[in-house]
Design a protein around this motif. Structure first.
Motif, PDB file in Angstrom:
ATOM      1  N   MET A  47       0.830  -1.208   0.000  1.00  0.00           N
ATOM      2  CA  MET A  47       0.000   0.000   0.000  1.00  0.00           C
ATOM      3  C   MET A  47       0.866   1.261   0.000  1.00  0.00           C
ATOM      4  N   GLU A  48       2.006   1.225   0.689  1.00  0.00           N
ATOM      5  CA  GLU A  48       2.899   2.384   0.723  1.00  0.00           C
ATOM      6  C   GLU A  48       3.638   2.576  -0.597  1.00  0.00           C
ATOM      7  N   SER A  49       3.744   1.530  -1.411  1.00  0.00           N
ATOM      8  CA  SER A  49       4.450   1.647  -2.688  1.00  0.00           C
ATOM      9  C   SER A  49       3.694   2.543  -3.678  1.00  0.00           C
ATOM     10  N   ASP A  50       2.387   2.685  -3.508  1.00  0.00           N
ATOM     11  CA  ASP A  50       1.580   3.578  -4.352  1.00  0.00           C
ATOM     12  C   ASP A  50       0.400   4.058  -3.523  1.00  0.00           C
ATOM     13  N   PRO A  51       0.609   5.116  -2.718  1.00  0.00           N
ATOM     14  CA  PRO A  51      -0.414   5.553  -1.777  1.00  0.00           C
ATOM     15  C   PRO A  51      -1.748   5.968  -2.403  1.00  0.00           C
ATOM     16  N   SER A  52      -1.757   6.363  -3.664  1.00  0.00           N
ATOM     17  CA  SER A  52      -3.025   6.788  -4.265  1.00  0.00           C
ATOM     18  C   SER A  52      -3.807   5.630  -4.876  1.00  0.00           C
ATOM     19  N   ALA A  53      -3.205   4.448  -4.930  1.00  0.00           N
ATOM     20  CA  ALA A  53      -3.897   3.290  -5.512  1.00  0.00           C
ATOM     21  C   ALA A  53      -4.977   2.797  -4.554  1.00  0.00           C
ATOM     22  N   ALA A  54      -6.136   2.524  -5.102  1.00  0.00           N
ATOM     23  CA  ALA A  54      -7.246   1.954  -4.330  1.00  0.00           C
ATOM     24  C   ALA A  54      -7.400   0.520  -4.804  1.00  0.00           C
ATOM     25  N   ARG A  55      -7.025  -0.418  -3.946  1.00  0.00           N
ATOM     26  CA  ARG A  55      -6.993  -1.826  -4.349  1.00  0.00           C
ATOM     27  C   ARG A  55      -8.108  -2.618  -3.684  1.00  0.00           C
ATOM     28  N   SER A  56      -8.682  -3.531  -4.448  1.00  0.00           N
ATOM     29  CA  SER A  56      -9.643  -4.481  -3.887  1.00  0.00           C
ATOM     30  C   SER A  56      -8.850  -5.600  -3.221  1.00  0.00           C
ATOM     31  N   GLY A  57      -9.523  -6.418  -2.432  1.00  0.00           N
ATOM     32  CA  GLY A  57      -8.856  -7.552  -1.805  1.00  0.00           C
ATOM     33  C   GLY A  57      -8.243  -8.482  -2.832  1.00  0.00           C
ATOM     34  N   THR A  58      -8.956  -8.721  -3.922  1.00  0.00           N
ATOM     35  CA  THR A  58      -8.452  -9.590  -4.988  1.00  0.00           C
ATOM     36  C   THR A  58      -7.179  -9.003  -5.598  1.00  0.00           C
ATOM     37  N   GLU A  59      -7.164  -7.687  -5.803  1.00  0.00           N
ATOM     38  CA  GLU A  59      -5.980  -7.033  -6.372  1.00  0.00           C
ATOM     39  C   GLU A  59      -4.801  -7.080  -5.401  1.00  0.00           C
ATOM     40  N   VAL A  60      -5.074  -6.974  -4.109  1.00  0.00           N
ATOM     41  CA  VAL A  60      -3.994  -7.070  -3.111  1.00  0.00           C
ATOM     42  C   VAL A  60      -3.387  -8.465  -3.139  1.00  0.00           C
ATOM     43  N   VAL A  61      -4.225  -9.499  -3.165  1.00  0.00           N
ATOM     44  CA  VAL A  61      -3.725 -10.878  -3.218  1.00  0.00           C
ATOM     45  C   VAL A  61      -2.857 -11.066  -4.456  1.00  0.00           C
ATOM     46  N   ALA A  62      -3.335 -10.628  -5.626  1.00  0.00           N
ATOM     47  CA  ALA A  62      -2.580 -10.787  -6.876  1.00  0.00           C
ATOM     48  C   ALA A  62      -1.252 -10.029  -6.816  1.00  0.00           C
ATOM     49  N   ALA A  63      -1.268  -8.807  -6.274  1.00  0.00           N
ATOM     50  CA  ALA A  63      -0.039  -8.011  -6.189  1.00  0.00           C
ATOM     51  C   ALA A  63       0.969  -8.656  -5.243  1.00  0.00           C
ATOM     52  N   LEU A  64       0.501  -9.200  -4.138  1.00  0.00           N
ATOM     53  CA  LEU A  64       1.413  -9.881  -3.207  1.00  0.00           C
ATOM     54  C   LEU A  64       2.035 -11.101  -3.875  1.00  0.00           C
ATOM     55  N   GLU A  65       1.236 -11.865  -4.599  1.00  0.00           N
ATOM     56  CA  GLU A  65       1.763 -13.050  -5.272  1.00  0.00           C
ATOM     57  C   GLU A  65       2.777 -12.661  -6.352  1.00  0.00           C
ATOM     58  N   ARG A  66       2.530 -11.538  -7.061  1.00  0.00           N
ATOM     59  CA  ARG A  66       3.517 -11.066  -8.052  1.00  0.00           C
ATOM     60  C   ARG A  66       4.829 -10.678  -7.375  1.00  0.00           C
ATOM     61  N   ARG A  67       4.763 -10.249  -6.134  1.00  0.00           N
ATOM     62  CA  ARG A  67       5.960  -9.875  -5.379  1.00  0.00           C
ATOM     63  C   ARG A  67       6.620 -11.092  -4.730  1.00  0.00           C
ATOM     64  N   GLY A  68       6.052 -12.280  -4.928  1.00  0.00           N
ATOM     65  CA  GLY A  68       6.628 -13.489  -4.354  1.00  0.00           C
ATOM     66  C   GLY A  68       6.210 -13.745  -2.920  1.00  0.00           C
ATOM     67  N   VAL A  69       5.156 -13.097  -2.477  1.00  0.00           N
ATOM     68  CA  VAL A  69       4.661 -13.292  -1.117  1.00  0.00           C
ATOM     69  C   VAL A  69       3.449 -14.210  -1.176  1.00  0.00           C
ATOM     70  N   PRO A  70       3.533 -15.398  -0.586  1.00  0.00           N
ATOM     71  CA  PRO A  70       2.369 -16.283  -0.592  1.00  0.00           C
ATOM     72  C   PRO A  70       1.227 -15.614   0.163  1.00  0.00           C
ATOM     73  N   ALA A  71       0.036 -15.614  -0.441  1.00  0.00           N
ATOM     74  CA  ALA A  71      -1.080 -14.884   0.160  1.00  0.00           C
ATOM     75  C   ALA A  71      -2.334 -15.743   0.162  1.00  0.00           C
ATOM     76  N   ASN A  72      -2.850 -16.000   1.335  1.00  0.00           N
ATOM     77  CA  ASN A  72      -4.127 -16.684   1.471  1.00  0.00           C
ATOM     78  C   ASN A  72      -5.223 -15.627   1.361  1.00  0.00           C
ATOM     79  N   ARG A  73      -6.163 -15.829   0.472  1.00  0.00           N
ATOM     80  CA  ARG A  73      -7.205 -14.834   0.187  1.00  0.00           C
ATOM     81  C   ARG A  73      -7.971 -14.429   1.445  1.00  0.00           C
ATOM     82  N   VAL A  74      -8.396 -15.398   2.234  1.00  0.00           N
ATOM     83  CA  VAL A  74      -9.177 -15.099   3.437  1.00  0.00           C
ATOM     84  C   VAL A  74      -8.340 -14.311   4.437  1.00  0.00           C
ATOM     85  N   THR A  75      -7.096 -14.702   4.610  1.00  0.00           N
ATOM     86  CA  THR A  75      -6.200 -13.988   5.521  1.00  0.00           C
ATOM     87  C   THR A  75      -6.026 -12.546   5.083  1.00  0.00           C
TER      88      THR A  75
END
Length: 173
Positions: A47-75
């Motif tokens: 979120m700090e990498s682009d403070p003006s971006a408004a991300r949905s939960g799905t977009e956060v999960v996808a962005a974390l996975e692109r960064r190599g961070v395993p992300a459980n959707r519910v978590t």
């Protein structure tokens, strides 16, 4: 090993290199009750990498996975909600009724009206002319609180297409 025997943390195998390199936000004081877990640090760094971006939960999960961070959707969804309740993120519902999260601004910025692009979902706080609007909203919320209402919040958004998206749309023809 029997289920009742716990292996001390120091003798456990080290995490794999891919998991050990999760991006971490700079250490910040978290509100009481919010632990500084790998997921918390990764979401805040995102979120700090682009403070003006408004991300949905799905977009956060996808962005974390692109960064190599395993992300459980519910978590991730639960964490986003906890970060919003703690005041570190702001939660908004866009024109398509999708819940989006942005990095929380200063207390003065939180009362500012915002512009949300319906194409890219960037959010821009509107400063010009916002003081009278903030004062009016403060009076409305105070009146509601005096009437016994609790946990009040106000969200003033203007929705449309930002200049960048409008320009890109015009270039496409």
């Amino acid at each position: 090993m029997p289920a009742s025997v716990r292996t001390p943390r120091s003798s456990r195998a080290a995490p794999s290199p891919a998991r050990a390199t999760a991006p971490a936000a700079p250490e910040r004081a978290l509100p009481q009750g919010l632990r500084s877990t790998r997921a918390t640090r990764a979401v805040l760094a995102l979120m700090e990498s682009d403070p003006s971006a408004a991300r949905s939960g799905t977009e956060v999960v996808a962005a974390l996975e692109r960064r190599g961070v395993p992300a459980n959707r519910v978590t991730v969804y639960r964490l986003l909600d906890r970060l919003a309740v703690a005041g570190l993120l702001e939660r908004h519902v866009d024109g398509q009724r999708v819940t989006r999260y942005t990095l929380a601004g200063t207390p003065a910025e939180r009362w500012a009206p915002r512009f949300e692009c319906t194409d890219c979902h960037r959010q821009i706080r509107i400063a010009d002319g916002a003081a009278p609007l903030r004062a009016a909203m403060r009076r409305v919320l105070q009146a509601l609180a005096a009437a016994g209402h609790e946990q009040l919040a106000a969200d003033i958004a203007v929705q449309g297409r930002c200049a960048d998206c409008a320009q890109a749309g015009a270039a496409r023809g």
